[in-house]
Motif scaffolding. Structure first.
Motif, PDB file in Angstrom:
ATOM      1  N   LEU A 148     -26.150  10.349 -58.263  1.00  0.00           N
ATOM      2  CA  LEU A 148     -25.413   9.977 -57.155  1.00  0.00           C
ATOM      3  C   LEU A 148     -25.010  11.318 -56.622  1.00  0.00           C
ATOM      4  CD1 LEU A 148     -24.755   7.340 -55.878  1.00  0.00           C
ATOM      5  CD2 LEU A 148     -22.493   7.516 -57.083  1.00  0.00           C
ATOM      6  N   GLY A 149     -25.013  11.763 -55.338  1.00  0.00           N
ATOM      7  CA  GLY A 149     -24.412  12.935 -54.762  1.00  0.00           C
ATOM      8  C   GLY A 149     -25.706  14.072 -54.707  1.00  0.00           C
TER       9      GLY A 149
ATOM     10  N   PHE B 237     -28.250   8.876 -47.577  1.00  0.00           N
ATOM     11  CA  PHE B 237     -27.794   9.400 -46.247  1.00  0.00           C
ATOM     12  C   PHE B 237     -28.431  10.348 -45.601  1.00  0.00           C
ATOM     13  CE2 PHE B 237     -24.145  10.553 -43.644  1.00  0.00           C
ATOM     14  CZ  PHE B 237     -24.189   9.884 -42.515  1.00  0.00           C
TER      15      PHE B 237
ATOM     16  N   MET C 103     -22.527  18.668 -54.156  1.00  0.00           N
ATOM     17  CA  MET C 103     -23.312  19.516 -53.536  1.00  0.00           C
ATOM     18  C   MET C 103     -22.410  20.837 -53.106  1.00  0.00           C
ATOM     19  SD  MET C 103     -23.593  18.489 -49.471  1.00  0.00           S
ATOM     20  CE  MET C 103     -22.209  18.049 -48.290  1.00  0.00           C
TER      21      MET C 103
ATOM     22  N   ILE D 158     -28.231  16.997 -44.057  1.00  0.00           N
ATOM     23  CA  ILE D 158     -28.096  16.733 -45.384  1.00  0.00           C
ATOM     24  C   ILE D 158     -28.501  15.416 -45.702  1.00  0.00           C
ATOM     25  CG2 ILE D 158     -26.104  16.968 -47.118  1.00  0.00           C
ATOM     26  CD1 ILE D 158     -24.302  17.807 -44.740  1.00  0.00           C
TER      27      ILE D 158
ATOM     28  N   HIS E  51     -28.042  12.780 -42.866  1.00  0.00           N
ATOM     29  CA  HIS E  51     -26.865  12.962 -42.128  1.00  0.00           C
ATOM     30  C   HIS E  51     -27.485  14.385 -41.007  1.00  0.00           C
ATOM     31  CE1 HIS E  51     -22.248  14.504 -41.839  1.00  0.00           C
ATOM     32  NE2 HIS E  51     -22.829  14.208 -40.618  1.00  0.00           N
TER      33      HIS E  51
ATOM     34  N   LEU F  70     -28.528   5.616 -42.700  1.00  0.00           N
ATOM     35  CA  LEU F  70     -28.860   5.129 -44.325  1.00  0.00           C
ATOM     36  C   LEU F  70     -30.285   4.823 -44.138  1.00  0.00           C
ATOM     37  CD1 LEU F  70     -26.746   5.341 -46.913  1.00  0.00           C
ATOM     38  CD2 LEU F  70     -26.384   2.870 -46.210  1.00  0.00           C
TER      39      LEU F  70
ATOM     40  N   PHE G 204     -23.199  23.103 -50.140  1.00  0.00           N
ATOM     41  CA  PHE G 204     -22.426  22.709 -48.923  1.00  0.00           C
ATOM     42  C   PHE G 204     -22.056  24.276 -47.978  1.00  0.00           C
ATOM     43  CE2 PHE G 204     -17.984  22.797 -46.913  1.00  0.00           C
ATOM     44  CZ  PHE G 204     -18.183  21.775 -45.962  1.00  0.00           C
TER      45      PHE G 204
ATOM     46  N   THR H 157     -28.274  12.940 -48.772  1.00  0.00           N
ATOM     47  CA  THR H 157     -27.667  12.539 -49.998  1.00  0.00           C
ATOM     48  C   THR H 157     -28.108  11.498 -50.839  1.00  0.00           C
ATOM     49  OG1 THR H 157     -25.942  14.188 -49.166  1.00  0.00           O
ATOM     50  CG2 THR H 157     -25.217  12.774 -50.966  1.00  0.00           C
ATOM     51  N   VAL H 158     -28.135  11.405 -51.892  1.00  0.00           N
ATOM     52  CA  VAL H 158     -28.092   9.931 -52.713  1.00  0.00           C
ATOM     53  C   VAL H 158     -26.665   9.319 -52.584  1.00  0.00           C
ATOM     54  CG1 VAL H 158     -28.875   8.990 -54.668  1.00  0.00           C
ATOM     55  CG2 VAL H 158     -30.189  10.708 -54.124  1.00  0.00           C
ATOM     56  N   VAL H 159     -26.767   8.336 -51.863  1.00  0.00           N
ATOM     57  CA  VAL H 159     -25.429   7.732 -52.037  1.00  0.00           C
ATOM     58  C   VAL H 159     -25.349   6.057 -52.632  1.00  0.00           C
ATOM     59  CG1 VAL H 159     -24.586   8.786 -49.905  1.00  0.00           C
ATOM     60  CG2 VAL H 159     -25.605   6.671 -49.766  1.00  0.00           C
ATOM     61  N   GLY H 160     -26.360   5.824 -53.088  1.00  0.00           N
ATOM     62  CA  GLY H 160     -26.488   4.621 -53.797  1.00  0.00           C
ATOM     63  C   GLY H 160     -27.713   4.405 -54.712  1.00  0.00           C
TER      64      GLY H 160
END
Lengths: 291, 103
Positions: free
Chosen positions: A37-38, A112, A1, A20, A114, A77, A5, A22-25
């Motif tokens: 991812l990310g 996630f 990102m 934010i 955030h 999450l 950012f 974010t794809v974390v999994g």
């Protein structure tokens, strides 16, 4: 990102809430074709969203959740079931399920959410020695700190280098000007220590939603202030909000020790933890020093 | 997040690459909740903290790997890990962090 950012950073710098996502999994085999991812979506209250999680339908669902997180301020999450992956249909996000990182049935993405909220604020009224110490301790605790005093010789950047803002104005007038900005997570510390400033400042502080209002001074000083607040027509429930004498009973004397006792009281009040507030005790707040 | 921005900006100005590490989930006892963030420069400098010290060493190693590969990663630390003795949270929790390059 990396690119996004900068947008996050700019919001955080301006104290604008931002979320934010974010794809974390990635789970399921094969994982959805668009999944990366990310991948990140940035959502803020002051403009349209930016970025993408790779799929329009998923973006819409996640953006709605992100906008809710923008209001609630809570991070967490979330797991989104996706279908249509790899079969030529546009991928779409099903009802999100909350949960941990382990459960899965069919392809899912863990995102996630955030929420980054602006730091809590502390408004320090009166530019005394205790104020300087209080600003330093409050900055360590992560507060965005404003110092306000009507005297230009006292309210200076030189004396309060750590403060985020130093304002030369009448404390009650400044509080009235920022009243709408103050939230239940914010603190107002009245350290003017003189009834002709304290009382209007307290009247103005109690008209805000600030979650902590404290005032420096002895029990006798405060008894006099309470009488004046009543005369001003301040409600008893509001008078009861004032933590005075300010701080918890640490047995300290110096400005730094007083600052510590004030901040300890604020942390305890905001976390709902009972502590020995000076307000709830009796007798002199400064005990004789031991030989 | 705010507390680590100055360091991130400074590292980027100096031409260093930077990894952002964010707590995304905590199970059991842990001082930092979801959203706690720290940053790691490619030279291994650290800004911010996630847990008060229990997993920071392992997180730095993961961040340097992410910077080397350019690939974001989800890492989980805690007593359930096989290397629990190396990086377990002393408070007995399990913590998941997402590590990604931010410049």
């Amino acid at each position: 990102m990396t690119e996004l950012f900068d947008q996050v950073r700019e919001r955080v710098r301006r104290n604008v809430p931002v979320v934010i996502a974010t794809v974390v999994g990635l789970d399921g085999s094969p994982p959805p074709s668009f999944a990366r991812l990310g991948a990140t979506l940035v959502v803020a209250g002051d403009g349209p969203s930016a970025g993408s999680l790779g799929d329009d339908a998923l973006d819409r669902v996640v953006e709605a959740d992100a906008r809710r997180a923008l209001l609630s301020g809570s991070s967490g999450l979330r797991r989104y079931a996706v279908h249509g992956a790899g079969d030529g249909r546009p991928a779409a996000a099903a009802e999100p399920e909350s949960g941990g990182l382990t459960e899965a049935s069919g392809p899912t993405l863990a995102v996630f959410i955030h929420a980054i909220e602006p730091p809590p604020r502390m408004i320090v009224l009166g530019a005394a020695d205790v104020s300087a110490a209080l600003v330093r301790v409050a900055k360590v605790l992560g507060f965005r700190v404003t110092v306000c005093d009507a005297r230009p010789a006292f309210a200076t950047r030189t004396r309060f280098p750590d403060a985020d803002d130093v304002v030369v104005d009448w404390p009650h007038r400044h509080l009235a000007a920022i009243a709408d900005e103050l939230e239940p997570c914010d603190a107002v510390c009245v350290l003017t220590h003189d009834a002709k400033f304290d009382v209007p400042a307290l009247v103005a502080a109690l008209a805000t939603r600030a979650g902590y209002v404290g005032a420096l001074g002895s029990r006798r000083t405060h008894a006099d202030r309470v009488a004046r607040l009543r005369a001003e027509g301040v409600a008893e429930t509001d008078i009861a909000r004032v933590m005075a004498p300010i701080g918890i009973d640490l047995g300290g004397r110096t400005p730094a020790e007083t600052a510590l006792s004030i901040c300890a009281e604020i942390v305890a009040n905001f976390s709902g933890t009972p502590v020995a507030s000076l307000r709830d005790g009796s007798g002199p707040i400064h005990r004789p020093t031991r030989a | 997040m705010q507390d680590i921005l100055d360091d991130i900006d400074r590292w980027r100005d100096e031409g260093e690459r930077v990894a952002l590490v964010r707590v995304v989930a905590v199970e059991g006892s842990g001082p930092a909740g979801p959203g706690a963030a720290m940053a790691v420069s490619e030279h291994g400098e650290v800004s911010g903290s996630l847990t008060g010290g229990c997993v920071e060493g392992a997180v730095v190693a993961a961040a340097l790997e992410v910077l080397a590969s350019g690939l974001p990663r989800l890492c989980t630390f805690g007593y359930s890990d096989e290397d629990a003795f190396a990086v377990g949270l002393t408070c007995g929790g399990v913590i998941s962090v997402f590590v990604e390059p931010v410049g």
